[in-house]
Design an enzyme around this catalytic site. Structure first.
Site, PDB file in Angstrom:
ATOM      1  CG  ASN A 147      -7.024  17.136  20.588  1.00 12.10           C
ATOM      2  OD1 ASN A 147      -7.696  16.486  19.673  1.00 12.10           O
ATOM      3  ND2 ASN A 147      -5.865  17.614  20.517  1.00 12.10           N
ATOM      4  CG  HIS A 188      -2.988  19.351  15.843  1.00 12.54           C
ATOM      5  ND1 HIS A 188      -1.834  18.983  16.513  1.00 12.54           N
ATOM      6  CD2 HIS A 188      -2.537  20.102  14.707  1.00 12.54           C
ATOM      7  CE1 HIS A 188      -0.960  19.022  15.949  1.00 12.54           C
ATOM      8  NE2 HIS A 188      -1.100  19.693  14.782  1.00 12.54           N
ATOM      9  NE  ARG A 205      -2.102  16.268  12.563  1.00 11.96           N
ATOM     10  CZ  ARG A 205      -0.913  16.153  12.570  1.00 11.96           C
ATOM     11  NH1 ARG A 205       0.222  16.053  11.670  1.00 11.96           N
ATOM     12  NH2 ARG A 205      -0.148  15.790  13.820  1.00 11.96           N
ATOM     13  CG  HIS A 231      -7.577  14.940  13.231  1.00 10.00           C
ATOM     14  ND1 HIS A 231      -7.290  16.082  13.060  1.00 10.00           N
ATOM     15  CD2 HIS A 231      -6.494  14.018  13.424  1.00 10.00           C
ATOM     16  CE1 HIS A 231      -6.088  16.239  13.758  1.00 10.00           C
ATOM     17  NE2 HIS A 231      -5.561  15.048  13.677  1.00 10.00           N
ATOM     18  CD  GLU A 252      -2.978  20.859  19.639  1.00  9.44           C
ATOM     19  OE1 GLU A 252      -2.690  20.753  20.925  1.00  9.44           O
ATOM     20  OE2 GLU A 252      -3.128  19.527  19.246  1.00  9.44           O
ATOM     21  CB  THR A 280       0.306  12.154  16.809  1.00  3.73           C
ATOM     22  OG1 THR A 280      -0.004  13.158  17.699  1.00  3.73           O
ATOM     23  CG2 THR A 280       1.216  11.184  17.528  1.00  3.73           C
ATOM     24  CG  HIS A 298       1.292  13.964  22.525  1.00  5.77           C
ATOM     25  ND1 HIS A 298       1.228  12.781  22.036  1.00  5.77           N
ATOM     26  CD2 HIS A 298       1.259  14.884  21.292  1.00  5.77           C
ATOM     27  CE1 HIS A 298       1.073  12.678  20.708  1.00  5.77           C
ATOM     28  NE2 HIS A 298       0.708  13.939  20.270  1.00  5.77           N
ATOM     29  CG  ASP A 299       1.103   9.447  24.064  1.00  5.14           C
ATOM     30  OD1 ASP A 299      -0.035   9.396  23.364  1.00  5.14           O
ATOM     31  OD2 ASP A 299       1.993  10.076  23.605  1.00  5.14           O
ATOM     32  N   GLY A 357      -6.862  14.153  24.325  1.00  2.00           N
ATOM     33  CA  GLY A 357      -7.675  13.757  23.282  1.00  2.00           C
ATOM     34  C   GLY A 357      -7.588  12.214  23.178  1.00  2.00           C
ATOM     35  CG  HIS A 358      -4.962   8.309  21.447  1.00  2.24           C
ATOM     36  ND1 HIS A 358      -5.396   8.031  20.435  1.00  2.24           N
ATOM     37  CD2 HIS A 358      -4.658   7.048  22.078  1.00  2.24           C
ATOM     38  CE1 HIS A 358      -5.332   6.752  20.329  1.00  2.24           C
ATOM     39  NE2 HIS A 358      -4.849   6.107  21.267  1.00  2.24           N
TER      40      HIS A 358
HETATM   41  N1  PXP Z   1      -0.752  18.532  22.194  1.00  8.54           N
HETATM   42  C1  PXP Z   1      -0.129  18.660  20.832  1.00  8.54           C
HETATM   43  C2  PXP Z   1       0.639  19.635  20.504  1.00  8.54           C
HETATM   44  C3  PXP Z   1      -0.733  17.644  20.099  1.00  8.54           C
HETATM   45  O1  PXP Z   1      -0.476  17.691  18.704  1.00  8.54           O
HETATM   46  C4  PXP Z   1      -1.846  16.694  20.764  1.00  8.54           C
HETATM   47  C5  PXP Z   1      -2.270  15.625  19.813  1.00  8.54           C
HETATM   48  O2  PXP Z   1      -3.191  16.192  18.852  1.00  8.54           O
HETATM   49  C6  PXP Z   1      -2.024  16.683  22.116  1.00  8.54           C
HETATM   50  C7  PXP Z   1      -1.747  17.583  22.831  1.00  8.54           C
HETATM   51  C8  PXP Z   1      -2.936  15.633  22.591  1.00  8.54           C
HETATM   52  O3  PXP Z   1      -2.411  14.279  22.762  1.00  8.54           O
HETATM   53  P1  PXP Z   1      -3.424  13.206  23.022  1.00  8.54           P
HETATM   54  O4  PXP Z   1      -4.229  12.982  21.904  1.00  8.54           O
HETATM   55  O5  PXP Z   1      -2.176  11.951  23.037  1.00  8.54           O
HETATM   56  O6  PXP Z   1      -3.988  13.424  24.342  1.00  8.54           O
END
Ligand code: PXP
Length: 253
Positions: free
Chosen positions: A8, A44, A46, A51, A75, A112, A203-204, A225-226
């Site tokens: 991401n 992603h 928005r 971003h 997404e 987020t 996510h995370d 991503g993060h």
């Molecule tokens: N999946 C979705 C739907 C998200 O919104 C995000 C963050 O943009 C991620 C995955 C990735 O999460 P992270 O940036 O914490 O790895």
């Protein structure tokens, strides 16, 4: 087969947007990720364009379209209306034809995405959107919490895949609740598999918590991503991509 890694790139765009100009260049970072083994790229966009901007999506789509083995995943919130030069998620997806569109119930005032769909409320509105994307050859994934009744509704509404929201799993890392939350995800993924839904997650996720999560049955793809961007500061982007790929490859053995 190892779980695919989709990188991401939101955070690269976030740094770019903090100044005028195109530095860092999102497209160049995508190329590094792909050169070092990423199976795909996720963005992603928005409506507030905090971003990823629509033009990033167009450029990444053009980069990825000829690469048969690499996936482009867009997404976002399908209900958010067009704003300025943001045309809305479905229009942007139809224009750029990603391999996958992951629908997410987020809003501007969320830092987020932080929860999955409640399909008892939104299935009726989502069904025609899912069908519209699928009619363009785009696979549709729904961002979901690991709740059996919701996953059954994801199947009923016509999704191809679900993306399990892993925020609570990551937050529980090292605590008493971890095993219980992990088992919830495990069973949710099993159920999705039995229903014929593919399973993604995100996510995370990070280099510490990913190996355990990658043992969830049938996990097709993680989007990260993060943490990967933070790791890239320390180790370089290409090395970070390879480090995540190694965790997924080891987990598959
Ligand atoms: N999946 C979705 C739907 C998200 O919104 C995000 C963050 O943009 C991620 C995955 C990735 O999460 P992270 O940036 O914490 O790895």
């Amino acid at each position: 087969m190892a779980t695919a890694l989709s990188v991401n790139l939101n955070k690269i765009a976030l740094i770019r947007n903090s100044r005028e100009g195109n530095y860092p260049d999102v497209l160049e970072h995508a190329k590094v990720c792909l050169a070092r083994g990423a199976n795909g790229i996720t963005v992603h966009p928005r409506p507030d364009q905090r971003h990823i901007r629509p033009e990033d999506v167009r450029q990444l789509a053009a980069l990825l379209a000829p690469l048969a083995e690499r996936e482009f995943n867009i997404e976002g919130n399908p209900f958010a209306p067009p704003r300025g030069n943001y045309p809305g998620l479905l229009s942007l997806a139809e224009e750029t034809r990603p391999d996958q569109c992951t629908l997410v119930p987020d809003s501007d005032n969320q830092l987020t995405s932080d929860h999955g769909f409640d399909l008892t409320r939104s299935a009726e509105q989502l069904a025609p959107m899912i069908a519209r994307l699928q009619s363009q050859g785009i696979r549709v994934s729904l961002f979901m919490d690991p709740l059996p009744e919701q996953i059954r509704l994801a199947k009923a509404v016509g999704a191809d895949r679900i993306e399990l929201y892993t925020g609570p799993y990551a937050a529980a890392w090292g605590g008493d609740q971890l095993e219980q939350i992990f088992q919830q995800h495990y069973r949710a993924a099993e159920l999705a598999g039995e229903l014929g839904l593919g399973v993604n997650a995100g996510h995370d996720l990070n280099l510490v918590n990913l190996a355990k999560y990658a043992t969830v049955p049938g996990l097709l793809e993680v989007s990260i991503g993060h943490a990967l961007t933070v790791d890239a500061i320390a180790m370089g982007l290409g090395n970070a991509v390879q480090a995540y790929k190694k965790v997924l490859a080891d987990a598959a053995n």
